[in-house]
Design an enzyme around this catalytic site. Structure first.
Site, PDB file in Angstrom:
ATOM      1  N   TYR A   1     -51.679  69.072 -10.284  1.00 45.35           N
ATOM      2  CA  TYR A   1     -51.140  69.368 -11.620  1.00 45.35           C
ATOM      3  C   TYR A   1     -50.071  70.617 -11.347  1.00 45.35           C
ATOM      4  O   TYR A   1     -50.455  71.453 -10.886  1.00 45.35           O
ATOM      5  CB  TYR A   1     -51.953  69.729 -12.751  1.00 45.35           C
ATOM      6  CG  TYR A   1     -52.650  68.407 -12.998  1.00 45.35           C
ATOM      7  CD1 TYR A   1     -52.661  66.863 -12.587  1.00 45.35           C
ATOM      8  CD2 TYR A   1     -53.978  68.496 -13.963  1.00 45.35           C
ATOM      9  CE1 TYR A   1     -53.033  65.882 -13.167  1.00 45.35           C
ATOM     10  CE2 TYR A   1     -54.783  67.334 -14.323  1.00 45.35           C
ATOM     11  CZ  TYR A   1     -54.378  66.069 -13.735  1.00 45.35           C
ATOM     12  OH  TYR A   1     -54.982  64.881 -14.072  1.00 45.35           O
TER      13      TYR A   1
ATOM     14  N   SER B   1     -55.136  58.627 -19.831  1.00 48.51           N
ATOM     15  CA  SER B   1     -54.121  58.003 -20.806  1.00 48.51           C
ATOM     16  C   SER B   1     -54.614  57.331 -22.041  1.00 48.51           C
ATOM     17  O   SER B   1     -54.374  55.880 -21.872  1.00 48.51           O
ATOM     18  CB  SER B   1     -53.067  57.110 -19.786  1.00 48.51           C
ATOM     19  OG  SER B   1     -51.800  56.772 -20.627  1.00 48.51           O
ATOM     20  N   PRO B   2     -55.401  57.811 -22.664  1.00 43.56           N
ATOM     21  CA  PRO B   2     -56.206  56.631 -23.515  1.00 43.56           C
ATOM     22  C   PRO B   2     -55.349  56.353 -24.885  1.00 43.56           C
ATOM     23  O   PRO B   2     -55.790  55.385 -25.468  1.00 43.56           O
ATOM     24  CB  PRO B   2     -57.377  57.856 -24.243  1.00 43.56           C
ATOM     25  CG  PRO B   2     -56.755  59.124 -24.120  1.00 43.56           C
ATOM     26  CD  PRO B   2     -55.972  59.147 -22.816  1.00 43.56           C
TER      27      PRO B   2
ATOM     28  N   GLY C   1     -52.511  54.874 -24.076  1.00 40.51           N
ATOM     29  CA  GLY C   1     -51.670  53.957 -23.462  1.00 40.51           C
ATOM     30  C   GLY C   1     -50.604  54.121 -23.839  1.00 40.51           C
ATOM     31  O   GLY C   1     -49.884  54.980 -24.071  1.00 40.51           O
TER      32      GLY C   1
ATOM     33  N   PHE D   1     -47.561  54.841 -28.423  1.00 43.33           N
ATOM     34  CA  PHE D   1     -46.652  55.542 -29.009  1.00 43.33           C
ATOM     35  C   PHE D   1     -45.096  55.695 -27.857  1.00 43.33           C
ATOM     36  O   PHE D   1     -44.195  56.031 -28.478  1.00 43.33           O
ATOM     37  CB  PHE D   1     -47.039  57.014 -29.161  1.00 43.33           C
ATOM     38  CG  PHE D   1     -48.177  57.114 -30.227  1.00 43.33           C
ATOM     39  CD1 PHE D   1     -47.855  56.954 -31.600  1.00 43.33           C
ATOM     40  CD2 PHE D   1     -49.427  57.335 -29.815  1.00 43.33           C
ATOM     41  CE1 PHE D   1     -48.675  57.049 -32.657  1.00 43.33           C
ATOM     42  CE2 PHE D   1     -50.529  57.335 -30.823  1.00 43.33           C
ATOM     43  CZ  PHE D   1     -50.067  56.991 -32.098  1.00 43.33           C
TER      44      PHE D   1
END
Length: 288
Positions: A48, A201-202, A204, A207
């Protein structure tokens, strides 16, 4: 599996140079805010911020006054990027020396003596499970890592590694718009073997995209928002939380209000038919 992780996990991927570029002061404030909301687990990876976010977080943590036993730190290793390192090509590396070195780097950068969970970040075609196990066992025996697991591994890859060492968890991409782990054996494996299931990435593509799928979901959500006094993000998380694999969503937001709202999603218990109404809307057809 010995599970002390918070029901919603705070993902740090966008805290540093890959996202919000938070100052030390802002990071300290955000850590305290997460903990106040009940998010005591912080999910990292060595890559990261092109290998810089762990040390940004670690410097902030060192001045935060937060006790180590009050939080849980997860990190990952195995991906070699050209950014931030002298590599000619992005690749994966899982030899004994590298895994140990990488974990020790994460400890140094995070200003901590141990990781609660170390994950092998992505499977490599060249993985040698017994060599990986030797490195991981060394880290466990030395107390530098409390538990070891994987990320983005298939059930057969987990089974292969588990011939050599117990695998405590698997963190995979999962959401209402990306539901493959419910069907490809990933979550069956977590349930059957008492493995910690985590979802990155819950939310998805809900949005991000305005396509037929997200429009169908939006329509199905409207009555549920009133019924559960919940917003769209909360319903997306509540949908994940109902799964019997006891999946732990890793949320990526640094927005304080959204962190508060996400924490409250853990209190929503979707009724069976409401859960299926969202699944059907996502898939675009009735259940078979």
């Amino acid at each position: 599996m010995n599970n002390k992780f918070s029901r919603i996990i705070s993902g740090t991927m966008t805290w540093g140079s890959w996202g919000k570029k938070l100052s030390k002061k802002e990071m300290i404030e955000l850590m305290h805010h997460c903990i106040e909301c009940g998010l005591t687990t912080f999910d990292h990876a060595d890559i990261y911020g092109s290998y810089s976010t762990e040390s940004d977080f670690g410097k902030a943590y060192a001045e935060s006054g937060i006790k180590r036993e009050d939080i849980q730190l997860i990190s990952k290793c195995g991906i070699q990027l050209t950014r931030g390192r002298d590599n000619k090509i992005n690749h994966y590396q899982y030899d004994r020396e590298y895994i140990i070195w990488s974990a020790e780097q994460s400890l140094k950068k995070l200003n901590t003596e141990y990781l609660d969970l170390l994950l092998m970040h992505r499977p490599s075609p060249l993985m040698e499970p017994y060599e990986m196990a030797e490195a991981l066992q060394h880290l466990l025996d030395s107390g530098k890592v409390k538990q070891v697991g994987v990320s983005n591994f298939t059930p057969t890859q987990v089974a292969m590694l588990e011939k050599a060492i117990p695998v405590s968890g698997n963190q995979v991409e999962f959401s209402l718009t990306h539901d493959e782990p419910m069907y490809d054996g990933t979550f069956d494996d977590c349930i059957a073997n008492n493995r910690l299931a985590m979802a990155w990435s819950p939310l998805g593509s809900y949005f991000r995209d305005s396509d037929k799928q997200t429009k169908r979901i939006k329509k199905a959500m409207e009555p549920l928002e009133d019924k559960y006094s919940a917003n769209e993000s909360q319903l997306l998380l509540a949908w994940i939380l109902k799964h019997p694999a006891k999946i732990y969503p890793v949320i990526g937001t640094t927005d304080k209000k959204r962190i508060e709202e996400s924490a409250k999603a853990a209190e929503i218990d979707l009724e069976l038919q409401d859960w299926f109404s969202l699944l059907v809307a996502s898939q675009g057809h009735d259940v078979p």
